[in-house]
Design a protein around this motif. Structure first.
Motif, PDB file in Angstrom:
ATOM      1  N   SER A 197     105.262 -10.025  62.914  1.00  0.00           N
ATOM      2  CA  SER A 197     106.371  -9.654  62.036  1.00  0.00           C
ATOM      3  C   SER A 197     106.858  -8.274  62.442  1.00  0.00           C
ATOM      4  O   SER A 197     106.141  -7.514  63.095  1.00  0.00           O
ATOM      5  N   SER A 198     108.085  -7.959  62.054  1.00  0.00           N
ATOM      6  CA  SER A 198     108.691  -6.703  62.503  1.00  0.00           C
ATOM      7  C   SER A 198     109.747  -6.271  61.505  1.00  0.00           C
ATOM      8  O   SER A 198     110.307  -7.091  60.769  1.00  0.00           O
ATOM      9  N   CYS A 254     111.274 -11.556  60.755  1.00  0.00           N
ATOM     10  CA  CYS A 254     112.102 -10.391  61.069  1.00  0.00           C
ATOM     11  C   CYS A 254     112.594  -9.822  59.738  1.00  0.00           C
ATOM     12  O   CYS A 254     113.477 -10.395  59.096  1.00  0.00           O
ATOM     13  N   VAL A 255     112.017  -8.725  59.318  1.00  0.00           N
ATOM     14  CA  VAL A 255     112.311  -8.138  58.008  1.00  0.00           C
ATOM     15  C   VAL A 255     113.429  -7.109  58.181  1.00  0.00           C
ATOM     16  O   VAL A 255     113.339  -6.223  59.037  1.00  0.00           O
ATOM     17  N   TYR A 256     114.476  -7.222  57.371  1.00  0.00           N
ATOM     18  CA  TYR A 256     115.618  -6.307  57.504  1.00  0.00           C
ATOM     19  C   TYR A 256     116.035  -5.800  56.130  1.00  0.00           C
ATOM     20  O   TYR A 256     115.652  -6.347  55.084  1.00  0.00           O
ATOM     21  N   VAL A 304     118.880  -8.287  63.677  1.00  0.00           N
ATOM     22  CA  VAL A 304     118.140  -9.547  63.585  1.00  0.00           C
ATOM     23  C   VAL A 304     118.981 -10.688  64.147  1.00  0.00           C
ATOM     24  O   VAL A 304     118.484 -11.543  64.898  1.00  0.00           O
ATOM     25  N   GLU A 305     120.257 -10.712  63.810  1.00  0.00           N
ATOM     26  CA  GLU A 305     121.138 -11.780  64.309  1.00  0.00           C
ATOM     27  C   GLU A 305     121.238 -11.758  65.828  1.00  0.00           C
ATOM     28  O   GLU A 305     121.354 -12.807  66.463  1.00  0.00           O
ATOM     29  N   ALA A 325     106.654  -7.729  52.611  1.00  0.00           N
ATOM     30  CA  ALA A 325     107.198  -8.820  53.418  1.00  0.00           C
ATOM     31  C   ALA A 325     106.454  -8.940  54.748  1.00  0.00           C
ATOM     32  O   ALA A 325     106.141 -10.044  55.207  1.00  0.00           O
ATOM     33  N   LEU A 326     106.159  -7.807  55.370  1.00  0.00           N
ATOM     34  CA  LEU A 326     105.452  -7.838  56.657  1.00  0.00           C
ATOM     35  C   LEU A 326     104.082  -8.491  56.540  1.00  0.00           C
ATOM     36  O   LEU A 326     103.683  -9.279  57.406  1.00  0.00           O
TER      37      LEU A 326
END
Length: 512
Positions: free
Chosen positions: A207-208, A242-244, A255-256, A327-328
């Motif tokens: 995850s990031s 992918c945490v934004y 992310v997109e 979230a991560l």
């Protein structure tokens, strides 16, 4: 010139601690904590290592000599003859070495590969056991989020280590004999700039996150687009989440645009009501609406804002960091109940919105870690009436917007720093009615005691005296922690309580 085929083939095969590293000729640039870890690692692997730096601590130089690393002291304003004669196959540069450094500029044309310490750490990550990697970057909040994520993982029984730009080299974590299940790696824009996004040196995190993006270190990167492009690399090859930041459009676009592994999900976080696949806040409750089957109709409660208040974690930007960290770690299966309980014992580091004193109706807050306008903006939003201590090394960033946005909540401002002209001009343009005081930069030894005395004379009951410099510290202090300790000492001395030592060792203002 590119790396010759035979050399490239050998380097491509170096994807494990157990690969054949013997005799590989490597030049290491830098003799700080990271450079030393790189040289030590490569020596242990059997490589031939030449470390080059403008200065090398004598004790560290002796250790390097013992482990068989050659040391060359050189200003690196040109390519040393010794480096050319050494004929390196790889150059490993410490973070912060500018891309146009003479050696880094020379290497590609000479057919020499250039790596960073993070790429090397990824290639040798299986010395003990190949831990999962979680990646964290952003202009602000990286260290808090990294520490939070590691704390939450440990609370679930996982062996987790916060490392990277947080101060512990990733290579040290990789080589820890106890091994780890997960490494939470804080990455600066300098480290991300050097990372490949494909090939054997490319990271594949579980995850990031990029927490936020605001202009900083533009002089190093050469502009905002290059800075944002470096930050966006954090999402490359992410496997699960992918945490934004829903409040920061740039992170969503990253992310997109990222090439991720099949099945990776975009997970938004924010302080508003979360949609499906998001984390957010509903009526004072932090919620997970991403990692549950019924996410289209319900959410999981993590913790309430009221429960975070006693630890000083209810400030809005810290709540956002908590959501991101949650979230991560939810991506690797940490239950929300474990997150709730672990948050009850979490404390922020020193010099991060740290209340020093609260007396006479006046709160004194040390946020020396606010080393750029974006970080200072988050602190300023947290308090309604402020005497603001601001200034330092601005690193070329614009402060006009920050001053204009918060003029209405300022009781007064005290400007410190060697070059105060940009801040003084910004106040003249955007906050002419705010009482403004300057502390002469020549009196470095007493700059903070003078700033605190001025602030005390202007603060009223209900005010917060806030050290949120919006600037780096190295013009007058050793680092942001030294600046914060100086502030705390001055506050406590004026309060008659003496100065408490800071148990946390300071680290230099680093790449973000």
């Amino acid at each position: 010139m590119t790396v010759p085929d035979a050399a490239a083939e050998r380097l491509d095969a170096l994807t494990s601690w157990h690969s054949d590293w013997k005799g590989l000729r490597v030049v290491v640039l830098g003799a700080g904590v990271t450079g030393f870890a790189v040289a030590d690692t490569l020596s242990e692997l059997g490589a031939e290592v030449l470390l080059v730096a403008s200065s090398v601590d004598d004790d560290r130089a002796r250790i390097l000599d013992v482990i068989g690393v050659r040391v060359l002291r050189h200003p690196l304003d040109s390519v040393p003859d010794e480096v050319v004669a050494f004929a390196p196959e790889v150059v490993v540069a410490s973070p912060g070495f500018h891309p146009d450094n003479a050696v880094l500029d020379w290497a590609p044309g000479a057919g020499v590969a250039v790596w960073g310490d993070i790429e090397l750490a990824w290639r040798v990550r299986d010395k003990v056991n190949a831990a999962e990697w979680i990646l964290v970057t952003g202009t602000n909040g990286k260290t808090t989020t990294t520490q939070l994520a590691a704390t939450l993982l440990a609370a679930n029984g996982l062996r987790a280590a916060p490392c990277g730009n947080i101060g512990v080299p990733v290579l040290d974590a990789v080589r820890d004999p106890s091994g780890f299940d997960v490494l939470v790696v804080e990455l600066s824009s300098y480290q991300l700039h050097a990372l490949p996004t494909e090939g054997p040196g490319a990271l594949h995190p579980v995850s990031s996150v990029c927490l936020n993006v605001a202009d900083d270190h533009l002089d190093w990167h050469g502009g905002a687009d290059a800075y944002r492009a470096a930050k966006g690399k954090v999402y490359a090859n992410t496997r699960i989440a992918c945490v934004y930041n829903r409040a920061d459009e740039a992170t969503r676009r990253m992310v997109e645009d990222a090439d991720v592994e099949v099945g990776a999900r975009a997970i938004g976080f924010g302080l508003d009501v979360p949609g499906p696949s998001d984390f957010g806040v509903v009526e004072g409750i932090l919620c997970d609406r991403a990692f549950l089957e019924e996410r289209h109709s319900s959410a999981l409660e993590i913790i309430t804002v009221d429960e975070l208040e006693p630890q000083g974690l209810a400030v809005l930007h810290v709540v956002a960091n908590i959501l991101a960290a949650s979230a991560l770690v939810r991506a690797v299966g940490v239950p929300v109940g474990v997150i709730h309980d672990a948050l009850g014992g979490f404390r922020l580091d020193h010099h991060r919105i740290e209340t020093v004193e609260h007396a006479g109706g006046i709160r004194w807050v040390d946020d020396s870690k606010a080393t750029n306008p974006h970080a200072a903006e988050a602190s300023l939003r947290a308090y309604p009436s402020i005497v603001w201590i601001v200034g330092g090394l601005l690193k070329g960033v614009d402060v006009d917007g920050l001053v204009a946005a918060h003029a209405s909540r300022l009781r007064a401002a005290v400007v410190i720093g060697v070059d105060r002209s940009a801040l003084v001009a910004a106040f003249a343009r955007h906050a002419p009615d705010v009482p403004l005081f300057e502390v002469d930069h020549a009196d470095t030894g007493t700059v903070m005691s003078r700033a605190v005395a001025i602030a005390e004379s202007k603060a009223e009951a209900g005010d917060t005296v806030l050290l949120a410099p919006a600037a780096a510290s190295m013009d007058q202090f050793a680092d942001y922690a030294d600046r914060g300790r100086s502030f705390q000492k001055a506050v406590r001395e004026r309060a008659g309580g003496g100065a408490d030592g800071d148990p946390a060792a300071g680290t230099p203002d680093s790449g973000v």
